[in-house]
Design a protein around this motif. Structure first.
Motif, mmCIF file in Angstrom:
data_model
loop_
_atom_site.group_PDB
_atom_site.id
_atom_site.type_symbol
_atom_site.label_atom_id
_atom_site.label_comp_id
_atom_site.label_asym_id
_atom_site.label_seq_id
_atom_site.Cartn_x
_atom_site.Cartn_y
_atom_site.Cartn_z
ATOM 1 N N ALA A 70 15.958 41.439 8.927
ATOM 2 C CA ALA A 70 15.506 40.147 9.445
ATOM 3 C C ALA A 70 15.648 40.124 10.964
ATOM 4 C CB ALA A 70 16.327 39.027 8.833
ATOM 5 N N THR A 71 14.666 39.596 11.670
ATOM 6 C CA THR A 71 14.749 39.494 13.123
ATOM 7 C C THR A 71 14.446 38.069 13.559
ATOM 8 O OG1 THR A 71 12.422 40.125 13.465
ATOM 9 C CG2 THR A 71 14.045 41.901 13.416
ATOM 10 N N VAL A 72 15.112 37.666 14.618
ATOM 11 C CA VAL A 72 14.930 36.331 15.183
ATOM 12 C C VAL A 72 14.788 36.466 16.688
ATOM 13 C CG1 VAL A 72 15.911 34.023 15.465
ATOM 14 C CG2 VAL A 72 16.368 35.308 13.380
ATOM 15 N N SER A 73 13.896 35.704 17.279
ATOM 16 C CA SER A 73 13.742 35.642 18.728
ATOM 17 C C SER A 73 13.773 34.171 19.149
ATOM 18 C CB SER A 73 12.424 36.291 19.161
ATOM 19 O OG SER A 73 12.170 36.065 20.527
ATOM 20 N N ILE A 74 14.658 33.848 20.081
ATOM 21 C CA ILE A 74 14.827 32.471 20.538
ATOM 22 C C ILE A 74 14.650 32.425 22.044
ATOM 23 C CG2 ILE A 74 16.452 30.548 20.754
ATOM 24 C CD1 ILE A 74 17.772 31.555 18.176
ATOM 25 N N GLU A 89 14.856 41.720 27.251
ATOM 26 C CA GLU A 89 14.782 41.815 25.807
ATOM 27 C C GLU A 89 13.428 42.371 25.361
ATOM 28 O OE1 GLU A 89 17.231 39.522 27.674
ATOM 29 O OE2 GLU A 89 15.440 38.335 27.175
ATOM 30 N N ILE A 90 13.409 42.905 24.138
ATOM 31 C CA ILE A 90 12.163 43.322 23.480
ATOM 32 C C ILE A 90 12.098 42.541 22.173
ATOM 33 C CG2 ILE A 90 10.834 45.228 22.515
ATOM 34 C CD1 ILE A 90 12.496 47.126 24.272
ATOM 35 N N CYS A 91 11.068 41.731 22.025
ATOM 36 C CA CYS A 91 10.942 40.907 20.830
ATOM 37 C C CYS A 91 9.527 41.047 20.277
ATOM 38 C CB CYS A 91 11.286 39.454 21.131
ATOM 39 S SG CYS A 91 10.154 38.652 22.286
ATOM 40 N N ASP A 92 9.116 40.094 19.446
ATOM 41 C CA ASP A 92 7.796 40.188 18.838
ATOM 42 C C ASP A 92 6.666 39.982 19.834
ATOM 43 O OD1 ASP A 92 8.586 37.620 19.198
ATOM 44 O OD2 ASP A 92 7.869 36.864 17.277
ATOM 45 N N GLU A 93 7.006 39.700 21.092
ATOM 46 C CA GLU A 93 5.998 39.602 22.151
ATOM 47 C C GLU A 93 5.932 40.892 22.975
ATOM 48 O OE1 GLU A 93 7.273 36.353 24.517
ATOM 49 O OE2 GLU A 93 7.190 34.898 22.876
ATOM 50 N N GLY A 94 6.803 41.847 22.684
ATOM 51 C CA GLY A 94 6.946 43.025 23.532
ATOM 52 C C GLY A 94 8.059 42.780 24.530
ATOM 53 N N LYS A 112 15.523 35.509 26.487
ATOM 54 C CA LYS A 112 15.494 35.453 25.033
ATOM 55 C C LYS A 112 16.869 35.815 24.457
ATOM 56 C CE LYS A 112 10.997 34.805 24.023
ATOM 57 N NZ LYS A 112 10.405 34.728 25.355
ATOM 58 N N ILE A 113 17.093 35.352 23.256
ATOM 59 C CA ILE A 113 18.132 35.892 22.385
ATOM 60 C C ILE A 113 17.407 36.567 21.237
ATOM 61 C CG2 ILE A 113 19.976 35.349 20.755
ATOM 62 C CD1 ILE A 113 20.672 32.970 22.591
ATOM 63 N N VAL A 114 17.694 37.833 21.034
ATOM 64 C CA VAL A 114 17.078 38.604 19.951
ATOM 65 C C VAL A 114 18.180 38.999 18.975
ATOM 66 C CG1 VAL A 114 15.838 40.719 19.360
ATOM 67 C CG2 VAL A 114 15.231 39.461 21.435
ATOM 68 N N ALA A 115 17.962 38.750 17.699
ATOM 69 C CA ALA A 115 18.972 39.073 16.690
ATOM 70 C C ALA A 115 18.345 39.869 15.558
ATOM 71 C CB ALA A 115 19.606 37.799 16.146
ATOM 72 N N LEU A 116 19.138 40.781 14.999
ATOM 73 C CA LEU A 116 18.726 41.580 13.849
ATOM 74 C C LEU A 116 19.775 41.420 12.759
ATOM 75 C CD1 LEU A 116 18.405 43.468 16.688
ATOM 76 C CD2 LEU A 116 17.064 44.829 15.113
ATOM 77 N N GLY A 117 19.327 41.019 11.573
ATOM 78 C CA GLY A 117 20.231 40.861 10.449
ATOM 79 C C GLY A 117 19.971 41.924 9.396
ATOM 80 N N PHE A 118 21.017 42.670 9.032
ATOM 81 C CA PHE A 118 20.912 43.760 8.065
ATOM 82 C C PHE A 118 21.477 43.282 6.727
ATOM 83 C CE2 PHE A 118 20.789 45.550 12.235
ATOM 84 C CZ PHE A 118 19.989 46.690 12.155
ATOM 85 N N PRO A 119 20.623 42.936 5.756
ATOM 86 C CA PRO A 119 21.082 42.315 4.513
ATOM 87 C C PRO A 119 21.886 43.272 3.633
ATOM 88 C CG PRO A 119 18.749 42.805 4.385
ATOM 89 C CD PRO A 119 19.155 43.071 5.802
ATOM 90 N N HIS A 156 3.876 48.033 16.976
ATOM 91 C CA HIS A 156 4.728 48.883 16.136
ATOM 92 C C HIS A 156 6.040 48.198 15.746
ATOM 93 C CE1 HIS A 156 2.255 52.549 16.371
ATOM 94 N NE2 HIS A 156 1.938 52.123 17.577
ATOM 95 N N ARG A 157 6.106 46.900 15.953
ATOM 96 C CA ARG A 157 7.271 46.101 15.567
ATOM 97 C C ARG A 157 8.572 46.691 16.117
ATOM 98 N NH1 ARG A 157 10.624 44.700 10.711
ATOM 99 N NH2 ARG A 157 11.006 42.477 10.874
ATOM 100 N N VAL A 158 8.604 46.813 17.445
ATOM 101 C CA VAL A 158 9.800 47.294 18.136
ATOM 102 C C VAL A 158 10.622 46.093 18.591
ATOM 103 C CG1 VAL A 158 10.696 48.671 20.054
ATOM 104 C CG2 VAL A 158 8.573 49.350 18.902
#
Length: 381
Positions: free
Chosen positions: A10-14, A72-77, A82-89, A349-351
């Protein structure tokens, strides 16, 4: 975008310019999913004390770790503020983590023992998960990344490591890391992850050594300072060799005229951070007298990025590419007006990731690279 992007990771960009309480926004976006760990990458404009305090006990994860960024690198490139977070379920990942404070502590044996304990802890959680990688976040102003990553390499064994040095934009003042509410300078966080997902750890750069050589004839290694090159004052001699007016030296020039050290048939960038008032050159990585450096020639940074990302997708499309991308790559892209094209490739490429003050790959601390991990679905999916 602020919404949750939920695939395997899961990824979040704020956008922090739009949020008075980004911590609550992140908690809301992640929801109540049980995560093995959550990695948070925060713009240097974020108040880390207030932000991290607002996460504790509100995210369903035993390990919440993160760092201040240089972008940061988010869904905009490529992005900023930004705050970018990655959640590993927990359905696909198990994790153990530890913050190592005072990373200049000379007790390497204890440090190795602690890393081994982390590996055993992660394995004990899910013995059916066969794949393992290590992730490192380390204070990018500590000047200890080289020694730390080398110290823990034996304990990691065959486990592949990647990581990034925290940043502070282009201010170079303070680059802390944080773990479960603790915010520390001169610290590192080691995360061990077990998974049933496949992955590929990578390190790439777009340089080839030229025939322009520089010999370090004066240095203060513990400060990563070069005082002389070719028996001449360091900054003017570097400028002469690359054909630049010494008064024009800047991070943009260093990004476009990198220098490398060759080891066998491989090369590693030794990036320059800045010129000191006395004309010394401060580096992002270890440097010493007698080291022979070479000016590198750069290929197209956008074409190279496209090639790297397409290669990672040759057999299977990654669910996610998590990248530690040197700030000097972003500066080079800006100078060459390639930011839009680079961002388009990152988005395609969803980086997800951040701009760093340096990168770690296995037992090395490196500069001006794109380093990271491509995570693929489990073989049975």
């Amino acid at each position: 975008m602020d919404e949750l992007h939920a695939r395997i990771v899961a990824t979040v960009s704020i956008d922090v310019t739009d949020e008075t309480d980004p911590g609550s926004k992140l908690v809301e976006a992640l929801g109540d999913t049980p995560f093995a760990c959550v990695i948070v990458l925060a713009s240097p404009d974020v108040d880390l004390e207030a932000f991290t305090a607002n996460l504790q006990g509100k995210i369903n994860a035993p390990h919440i770790l993160g760092a201040r960024t240089a972008g940061e690198i988010c869904d905009e490139g490529y992005s900023e503020n930004k705050i970018v977070a990655l959640g590993f379920p927990q359905t696909h990942f198990a994790a153990s983590a530890r913050m190592f404070e005072a990373i200049d502590d000379p007790d390497e044996v204890a440090r190795g023992r602690d890393v081994l304990a982390l590996r055993h802890a992660a394995q004990a959680q899910r013995q059916d998960f066969e794949n393992e990688f290590a992730f490192l976040l380390v204070d990018g102003m500590s000047r200890r990344e080289d020694a730390f990553v080398l110290n823990i390499s034996t304990a990691l064994g065959s486990t592949q490591l990647f990581g990034g040095s925290s940043g502070d934009g282009l201010r170079f003042e303070s680059a802390p890391v944080f773990y479960n509410g603790l915010i520390r300078n001169n610290a590192a966080i080691v995360l061990i992850v077990r998974s049933n997902c496949r992955f590929k750890v990578f390190r790439e750069d777009h340089f080839e050594p030229s025939d322009k050589r520089l010999v370090v004839t004066g240095a203060i290694p513990e400060l990563r300072l070069v005082t002389e090159i070719n028996a001449e004052p360091a900054a003017p001699e570097y400028a002469r060799i690359v054909g630049i007016d010494p008064n024009q030296l800047s991070p943009f020039i260093f990004a476009s005229h990198p220098i490398v050290v060759s080891v066998g048939d491989q090369h590693h960038v030794r990036a320059i951070q800045r010129v000191e008032e006395n004309g010394h050159l401060r580096f992002f990585a270890s440097i010493d007298e007698g080291m022979v450096l070479t000016v590198a020639n750069a290929s197209s940074i956008t074409d190279h990025l496209q090639s790297v990302l397409e290669k990672l997708s040759e057999e299977h499309e990654p669910e996610l590419i998590f990248a530690c991308d040197c700030i000097l790559r972003r500066l080079e892209a800006e100078q060459k007006q390639e930011i839009i094209n680079m961002s388009a490739q990152l988005k395609k490429h969803r980086v997800i990731g951040f701009s760093t003050y340096g990168e770690q790959h296995n037992m090395l601390h490196v500069n001006q690279t794109l380093t990271g991990i491509a995570i693929y679905p489990p073989a049975y999916e």
